[in-house]
Design a protein around this motif. Structure first.
Motif, PDB file in Angstrom:
ATOM      1  N   PRO A 262       0.804  -1.230   0.000  1.00 26.88           N
ATOM      2  CA  PRO A 262       0.000   0.000   0.000  1.00 26.88           C
ATOM      3  C   PRO A 262       0.833   1.275   0.000  1.00 26.88           C
ATOM      4  O   PRO A 262       0.447   2.265  -0.636  1.00 26.88           O
ATOM      5  N   ALA A 263       1.983   1.261   0.677  1.00 31.55           N
ATOM      6  CA  ALA A 263       2.822   2.463   0.725  1.00 31.55           C
ATOM      7  C   ALA A 263       3.284   2.868  -0.671  1.00 31.55           C
ATOM      8  O   ALA A 263       3.417   4.068  -0.965  1.00 31.55           O
ATOM      9  N   ASP A 264       3.532   1.884  -1.546  1.00 26.20           N
ATOM     10  CA  ASP A 264       3.941   2.194  -2.920  1.00 26.20           C
ATOM     11  C   ASP A 264       2.832   2.939  -3.654  1.00 26.20           C
ATOM     12  O   ASP A 264       3.083   3.921  -4.364  1.00 26.20           O
ATOM     13  N   ALA A 265       1.611   2.462  -3.500  1.00 29.39           N
ATOM     14  CA  ALA A 265       0.475   3.111  -4.161  1.00 29.39           C
ATOM     15  C   ALA A 265       0.270   4.526  -3.626  1.00 29.39           C
ATOM     16  O   ALA A 265      -0.007   5.460  -4.392  1.00 29.39           O
ATOM     17  N   LEU A 266       0.410   4.698  -2.312  1.00 25.56           N
ATOM     18  CA  LEU A 266       0.240   6.030  -1.733  1.00 25.56           C
ATOM     19  C   LEU A 266       1.271   7.005  -2.286  1.00 25.56           C
ATOM     20  O   LEU A 266       0.962   8.177  -2.533  1.00 25.56           O
ATOM     21  N   ASP A 267       2.501   6.534  -2.486  1.00 24.70           N
ATOM     22  CA  ASP A 267       3.536   7.400  -3.064  1.00 24.70           C
ATOM     23  C   ASP A 267       3.154   7.837  -4.476  1.00 24.70           C
ATOM     24  O   ASP A 267       3.388   8.991  -4.867  1.00 24.70           O
ATOM     25  N   LEU A 268       2.575   6.926  -5.243  1.00 23.23           N
ATOM     26  CA  LEU A 268       2.169   7.257  -6.611  1.00 23.23           C
ATOM     27  C   LEU A 268       1.003   8.242  -6.616  1.00 23.23           C
ATOM     28  O   LEU A 268       0.975   9.184  -7.414  1.00 23.23           O
ATOM     29  N   PHE A 269       0.043   8.035  -5.731  1.00 26.08           N
ATOM     30  CA  PHE A 269      -1.074   8.980  -5.644  1.00 26.08           C
ATOM     31  C   PHE A 269      -0.576  10.365  -5.240  1.00 26.08           C
ATOM     32  O   PHE A 269      -1.019  11.381  -5.773  1.00 26.08           O
ATOM     33  N   GLU A 270       0.348  10.390  -4.307  1.00 25.37           N
ATOM     34  CA  GLU A 270       0.881  11.669  -3.847  1.00 25.37           C
ATOM     35  C   GLU A 270       1.651  12.378  -4.958  1.00 25.37           C
ATOM     36  O   GLU A 270       1.666  13.611  -5.032  1.00 25.37           O
ATOM     37  N   ALA A 271       2.273  11.593  -5.846  1.00 30.03           N
ATOM     38  CA  ALA A 271       3.019  12.180  -6.961  1.00 30.03           C
ATOM     39  C   ALA A 271       2.105  12.666  -8.079  1.00 30.03           C
ATOM     40  O   ALA A 271       2.573  13.337  -9.009  1.00 30.03           O
ATOM     41  N   GLY A 272       0.818  12.305  -8.014  1.00 30.04           N
ATOM     42  CA  GLY A 272      -0.122  12.818  -9.005  1.00 30.04           C
ATOM     43  C   GLY A 272      -0.833  11.783  -9.844  1.00 30.04           C
ATOM     44  O   GLY A 272      -1.585  12.143 -10.760  1.00 30.04           O
ATOM     45  N   ALA A 273      -0.630  10.496  -9.563  1.00 29.47           N
ATOM     46  CA  ALA A 273      -1.329   9.459 -10.329  1.00 29.47           C
ATOM     47  C   ALA A 273      -2.817   9.485 -10.001  1.00 29.47           C
ATOM     48  O   ALA A 273      -3.202   9.591  -8.834  1.00 29.47           O
ATOM     49  N   GLU A 274      -3.646   9.396 -11.035  1.00 31.13           N
ATOM     50  CA  GLU A 274      -5.095   9.392 -10.834  1.00 31.13           C
ATOM     51  C   GLU A 274      -5.610   7.986 -10.533  1.00 31.13           C
ATOM     52  O   GLU A 274      -6.525   7.807  -9.731  1.00 31.13           O
ATOM     53  N   LEU A 275      -5.043   6.998 -11.206  1.00 32.35           N
ATOM     54  CA  LEU A 275      -5.391   5.594 -10.990  1.00 32.35           C
ATOM     55  C   LEU A 275      -4.100   4.793 -10.891  1.00 32.35           C
ATOM     56  O   LEU A 275      -3.091   5.144 -11.515  1.00 32.35           O
ATOM     57  N   VAL A 276      -4.144   3.715 -10.130  1.00 36.61           N
ATOM     58  CA  VAL A 276      -2.994   2.822  -9.997  1.00 36.61           C
ATOM     59  C   VAL A 276      -3.468   1.400 -10.289  1.00 36.61           C
ATOM     60  O   VAL A 276      -4.351   0.881  -9.593  1.00 36.61           O
ATOM     61  N   PHE A 277      -2.889   0.786 -11.320  1.00 32.29           N
ATOM     62  CA  PHE A 277      -3.250  -0.580 -11.687  1.00 32.29           C
ATOM     63  C   PHE A 277      -2.201  -1.541 -11.117  1.00 32.29           C
ATOM     64  O   PHE A 277      -0.997  -1.298 -11.234  1.00 32.29           O
ATOM     65  N   LEU A 278      -2.671  -2.630 -10.516  1.00 31.89           N
ATOM     66  CA  LEU A 278      -1.790  -3.609  -9.883  1.00 31.89           C
ATOM     67  C   LEU A 278      -1.480  -4.754 -10.835  1.00 31.89           C
ATOM     68  O   LEU A 278      -2.333  -5.176 -11.614  1.00 31.89           O
ATOM     69  N   SER A 279      -0.262  -5.281 -10.728  1.00 35.14           N
ATOM     70  CA  SER A 279       0.095  -6.466 -11.514  1.00 35.14           C
ATOM     71  C   SER A 279       0.730  -7.507 -10.593  1.00 35.14           C
ATOM     72  O   SER A 279       0.042  -8.183  -9.841  1.00 35.14           O
ATOM     73  N   GLY A 280       2.057  -7.635 -10.623  1.00 33.39           N
ATOM     74  CA  GLY A 280       2.715  -8.668  -9.836  1.00 33.39           C
ATOM     75  C   GLY A 280       2.514  -8.533  -8.340  1.00 33.39           C
ATOM     76  O   GLY A 280       2.480  -9.534  -7.615  1.00 33.39           O
ATOM     77  N   GLY A 281       2.381  -7.309  -7.855  1.00 38.95           N
ATOM     78  CA  GLY A 281       2.166  -7.106  -6.430  1.00 38.95           C
ATOM     79  C   GLY A 281       0.887  -7.749  -5.935  1.00 38.95           C
ATOM     80  O   GLY A 281       0.807  -8.217  -4.795  1.00 38.95           O
ATOM     81  N   TYR A 282      -0.116  -7.792  -6.806  1.00 40.35           N
ATOM     82  CA  TYR A 282      -1.385  -8.440  -6.453  1.00 40.35           C
ATOM     83  C   TYR A 282      -1.182  -9.936  -6.229  1.00 40.35           C
ATOM     84  O   TYR A 282      -1.741 -10.521  -5.298  1.00 40.35           O
ATOM     85  N   VAL A 283      -0.353 -10.559  -7.074  1.00 37.36           N
ATOM     86  CA  VAL A 283      -0.097 -11.994  -6.949  1.00 37.36           C
ATOM     87  C   VAL A 283       0.719 -12.288  -5.697  1.00 37.36           C
ATOM     88  O   VAL A 283       0.439 -13.231  -4.953  1.00 37.36           O
ATOM     89  N   ALA A 284       1.741 -11.471  -5.452  1.00 35.73           N
ATOM     90  CA  ALA A 284       2.637 -11.721  -4.323  1.00 35.73           C
ATOM     91  C   ALA A 284       2.002 -11.375  -2.985  1.00 35.73           C
ATOM     92  O   ALA A 284       2.110 -12.129  -2.017  1.00 35.73           O
ATOM     93  N   SER A 285       1.328 -10.234  -2.920  1.00 33.36           N
ATOM     94  CA  SER A 285       0.768  -9.777  -1.644  1.00 33.36           C
ATOM     95  C   SER A 285      -0.575 -10.403  -1.332  1.00 33.36           C
ATOM     96  O   SER A 285      -0.956 -10.520  -0.171  1.00 33.36           O
ATOM     97  N   GLY A 286      -1.315 -10.795  -2.366  1.00 36.84           N
ATOM     98  CA  GLY A 286      -2.599 -11.435  -2.143  1.00 36.84           C
ATOM     99  C   GLY A 286      -3.768 -10.570  -2.556  1.00 36.84           C
ATOM    100  O   GLY A 286      -3.633  -9.358  -2.762  1.00 36.84           O
TER     101      GLY A 286
END
Length: 440
Positions: A262-286
């Motif tokens: 989650p901290a990675d996604a928060l960093d991206l949102f803070e940098a200005g990303a409107e949407l964040v799509f998950l790939s390998g992290g979804y498989v590894a983290s669950g």
């Protein structure tokens, strides 16, 4: 499927299945459950993954229930398309789509060190016709279709997707892009580029930005022996590319991949990303990762928690259970044998002690066991009420209700048989403890 069952139960077993069988088993299984009447409610009951309404937003003229999406790399067969919206995702990417199906030469997997997703160099795809058939049903979240052959298949999918993704390498000129945009009847189009290629192609992206609705910055990959290796954590590279584009182009920017926590996604949102799509992290983290990102985002936004009316009654219920346990503990140290015990055995306390002192000690131990269960259970109930039910956290309320119902069944049985009562109360405490562990 919540993390509490994915990591200890399914992930170790599914990883032993050949090829992509494990992936398809879990995706098809979740979709099958979602199709049954009440299936979506059952999934929500297990995982509590629905995003808060405070995360709902509008982008490209589309409504998103969450700013977290799922990359098309995760479900190339579209076998889980029915279930993913129930896991906290606000958008689903489909593709890349080609005119004809393409079988994978290698199976997808996580690296031995669990720090990268390994996929075939040329992505698996089910082809144009199968994609259209899969996406004809009504859906609850926007679907973004990635077109690998946009000049060929855009016409056939214009009524199927809500938005479209075109990789920068698949267009040769601005005329190609304007033609595709016209064919798609001006539906939202995102231009996709890997974060490592942004610096060298910034002018091209800037020129193309006049004819697209947004930019998708993607995770980088390493090609080796017919596979592509996608490191799970690529936040720094994504943020660097995002800043470059934001400084030059006034368009919404979304990211794809490179998020492991989650901290990675928060960093991206803070940098200005409107949407964040998950790939390998979804498989590894669950499967709980989108839920945890949504919850972390709410905390980051300073989500105000409103108290639920009547929560104090839940807390008082736990308090009375705790007090009752303390009274039982007191009797286990003192009198032990109560009036209804004497009536049932037709013996006085002194007669029982004279008959068999060990039986008296056993009953004392039985009372202590009941007292310990009631005290610990009451304390758990109080904490669930104070920190969960009070603020409307639904998993806490479900845990409380199920534990309390099974506990009352034990209390009812207590009046007929104290031994059965103890067993049922222990079971109720176990149920409560189990459900309180379902926070993620």
């Amino acid at each position: 499927m919540p993390d509490w069952s994915y990591h200890p139960l399914f992930k170790p077993w599914l990883s032993t299945l050949p090829g992509n069988a494990g992936r398809e088993f879990i995706h098809r299984g979740m979709s099958t459950i979602a199709k049954f009447p009440g299936g979506r409610t059952f999934i929500e009951f297990l995982g509590h993954m629905s995003p808060s309404e405070k995360l709902h937003g509008n982008l490209f003229g589309l409504q998103f229930s969450s700013p977290v999406g799922l990359s098309g790399k995760i479900d190339p067969q579209l076998s889980g398309i029915e279930a993913f919206p129930n896991l906290g995702f606000g958008a689903i990417e489909v593709g890349p789509i080609t005119k004809f199906p393409r079988e994978p030469k290698t199976a997808g997997s996580l690296s031995i060190t669990n720090d990268a997703l390994i996929l075939p160099e040329h992505a698996e795809t089910i082809g144009l016709n199968a994609t259209k058939n899969k996406l004809t049903k009504s859906r609850t979240v926007p679907v973004l279709i990635r077109l690998e052959e946009p000049q060929i298949i855009a016409e056939h999918l214009k009524d199927t997707g809500d938005a479209f993704i075109i990789e920068i390498d698949s267009i040769e000129s601005i005329d190609d892009l304007t033609h595709i945009k016209t064919v798609l009847e001006n539906k939202p189009v995102l231009l996709a580029i890997r974060h490592s290629a942004v610096a060298d192609n910034l002018l091209k992206v800037k020129s193309a930005s006049q004819f697209v609705d947004g930019i998708m910055i993607e995770e980088d990959r390493k090609l080796t022996a017919g596979t592509q290796v996608l490191p799970l954590q690529q936040t720094d590279g994504l943020i660097h590319a995002l800043n470059m584009i934001k400084n030059e182009i006034d368009l919404p920017v979304v990211t794809s991949g490179g998020v492991a926590e989650p901290a990675d996604a928060l960093d991206l949102f803070e940098a200005g990303a409107e949407l964040v799509f998950l790939s390998g992290g979804y498989v590894a983290s669950g499967p709980g990762l989108p839920k945890r990102i949504n919850e972390a985002l709410l905390d980051k936004l300073g989500d105000e928690r409103n108290e639920l009316p009547g929560w104090i009654w839940y807390w008082l219920f736990g308090l009375f259970i705790l007090i009752g346990g303390a009274l039982v503990l007191f009797f286990s140290f003192t009198k032990v044998i109560l009036f209804y015990d004497e009536a049932f055995m037709q013996m006085t306390r002194l007669e029982l002690m004279a008959y068999n002192p060990n039986l008296y000690k056993f009953m004392s131990h039985d009372r202590m066991t009941l007292a310990g269960t009631m005290i610990s259970g009451g304390f758990i109930y109080m904490q669930l009420a104070l920190h969960g039910i009070r603020y409307g956290i639904h998993w806490a309320r479900k845990a409380f209700n199920i534990g309390a119902i099974t506990g009352f069944l034990g209390i009812i049985l207590f009046f007929s048989d104290s031994v059965i009562s103890t067993g049922c109360t222990v079971c109720s405490g176990s149920f409560c403890f189990l459900f309180t562990s379902w926070a993620t």
